[in-house]
Write a protein that holds these residues in place. Sequence first.
Motif, short mmCIF file in Angstrom:
data_model
loop_
_atom_site.label_atom_id
_atom_site.label_comp_id
_atom_site.label_asym_id
_atom_site.label_seq_id
_atom_site.Cartn_x
_atom_site.Cartn_y
_atom_site.Cartn_z
N UNK A 1 3.55 2.70 92.63
CA UNK A 1 3.78 3.42 93.88
C UNK A 1 2.76 3.01 94.95
N UNK A 2 1.52 2.91 94.53
CA UNK A 2 0.43 2.53 95.44
C UNK A 2 0.67 1.14 96.03
N UNK A 3 1.00 0.17 95.19
CA UNK A 3 1.22 -1.20 95.67
C UNK A 3 2.45 -1.26 96.56
N UNK A 4 3.51 -0.57 96.17
CA UNK A 4 4.73 -0.55 96.98
C UNK A 4 4.46 0.03 98.37
N UNK A 5 3.69 1.11 98.42
CA UNK A 5 3.36 1.73 99.72
C UNK A 5 2.55 0.78 100.59
N UNK A 6 1.58 0.09 99.99
CA UNK A 6 0.77 -0.87 100.76
C UNK A 6 1.64 -2.02 101.26
N UNK A 7 2.56 -2.47 100.41
CA UNK A 7 3.46 -3.55 100.81
C UNK A 7 4.30 -3.13 102.01
N UNK A 8 4.89 -1.95 101.94
CA UNK A 8 5.71 -1.46 103.06
C UNK A 8 4.90 -1.38 104.35
N UNK A 9 3.70 -0.84 104.25
CA UNK A 9 2.84 -0.67 105.42
C UNK A 9 2.46 -2.02 106.02
N UNK A 10 2.08 -2.97 105.18
CA UNK A 10 1.66 -4.28 105.66
C UNK A 10 2.82 -5.05 106.30
N UNK A 11 3.98 -4.98 105.67
CA UNK A 11 5.15 -5.68 106.22
C UNK A 11 5.53 -5.11 107.58
N UNK A 12 5.47 -3.79 107.72
CA UNK A 12 5.78 -3.17 109.01
C UNK A 12 4.77 -3.53 110.08
N UNK B 1 13.51 -0.50 88.71
CA UNK B 1 13.95 0.42 89.76
C UNK B 1 12.80 1.38 90.10
N UNK B 2 12.70 1.77 91.39
CA UNK B 2 13.53 1.36 92.52
C UNK B 2 13.00 0.14 93.25
N UNK B 3 11.90 -0.43 92.75
CA UNK B 3 11.14 -1.41 93.54
C UNK B 3 11.87 -2.73 93.73
N UNK B 4 12.72 -3.11 92.80
CA UNK B 4 13.45 -4.36 92.97
C UNK B 4 14.29 -4.33 94.25
N UNK B 5 14.69 -3.14 94.67
CA UNK B 5 15.50 -3.01 95.88
C UNK B 5 14.66 -2.61 97.09
N UNK B 6 13.70 -1.73 96.90
CA UNK B 6 12.97 -1.17 98.04
C UNK B 6 11.85 -2.07 98.55
N UNK B 7 11.28 -2.92 97.71
CA UNK B 7 10.19 -3.81 98.14
C UNK B 7 10.78 -5.06 98.78
N UNK B 8 10.21 -5.47 99.92
CA UNK B 8 10.64 -6.70 100.58
C UNK B 8 9.85 -7.87 99.98
#
Length: 260
Positions: A26-37, A61-68
């Motif tokens: 969850x932590x890595x996914x959140x950082x990824x979303x923030x950095x990409x934005x 799931x769900x990261x295969x779909x939600x992570x860019x």
Amino acid sequence: MTDSKEGRGDVRIYSCIDDLTTKLAEYISDLSDKSVKERGCFSIALSGRSTVNFIWKLTGAPYMITVDWTKWRVFFADERAVAKTHPESNYKLTKDEFLSKVPIPSSNVCSINDNLEIGAAAHEYQFTIRQHVKSHKVAASVATDCPRFDLILLELGPDGHVASLFPGHAALCVYHDWVTHIVDSPRPPPERITFTMPVINSACNVAIVAVEDDKADAVRFAVGPIDESVVACLSPARMVDPVDGRLVWFLDSGAASKLD
């Protein structure tokens, strides 16, 4: 259950490894979303063989779909001087257990050239990182003139080492290079390439993972109240202190058992 403590970074303690890996994903996914934005890409440096074992939930799931995934740039904070096909290679394990299971373009993975002798490979790897900074795929730290990775993910060794920076080793005193090499690692194999401490401390986020009882003393030296005049030789992890970033510890109850 998570127990978060402030002090030497944000210390998060989990009752079991499954909870830890869930929260780390969850932590890595959140950082990824923030950095990409914010920047259009996410730069992450992985270290050591065991860190891959802690991020496997990102392949489901769900990261295969939600992570860019196409926006990820993957680096290695350290590597062993062995062929990419060698069982001791950090790259091989990462490819087999993580990169082969997520749609990160192979051109976005920056591995170390295993066809060069170790000094030349370290120099080339530093040059490659510089090119990524120039192209803004990796941010630059104004404070330190080092690359500012969005996340450097480290594992704490039982002796307190992080990446391939070992207690009392001369590599801890390399300040002017981004990447250095060692030929006398106290843990085999002896030849390794590693980020220097200034690069680690220039990251936007550093996460250090430690699990099981054999890491409890190392965690205590790295996080607990210790005489700062002697701690550097005891614990390179204690030297991790991001200049303009955030340090987060992911610990299980065994690794945290000697904290007050």
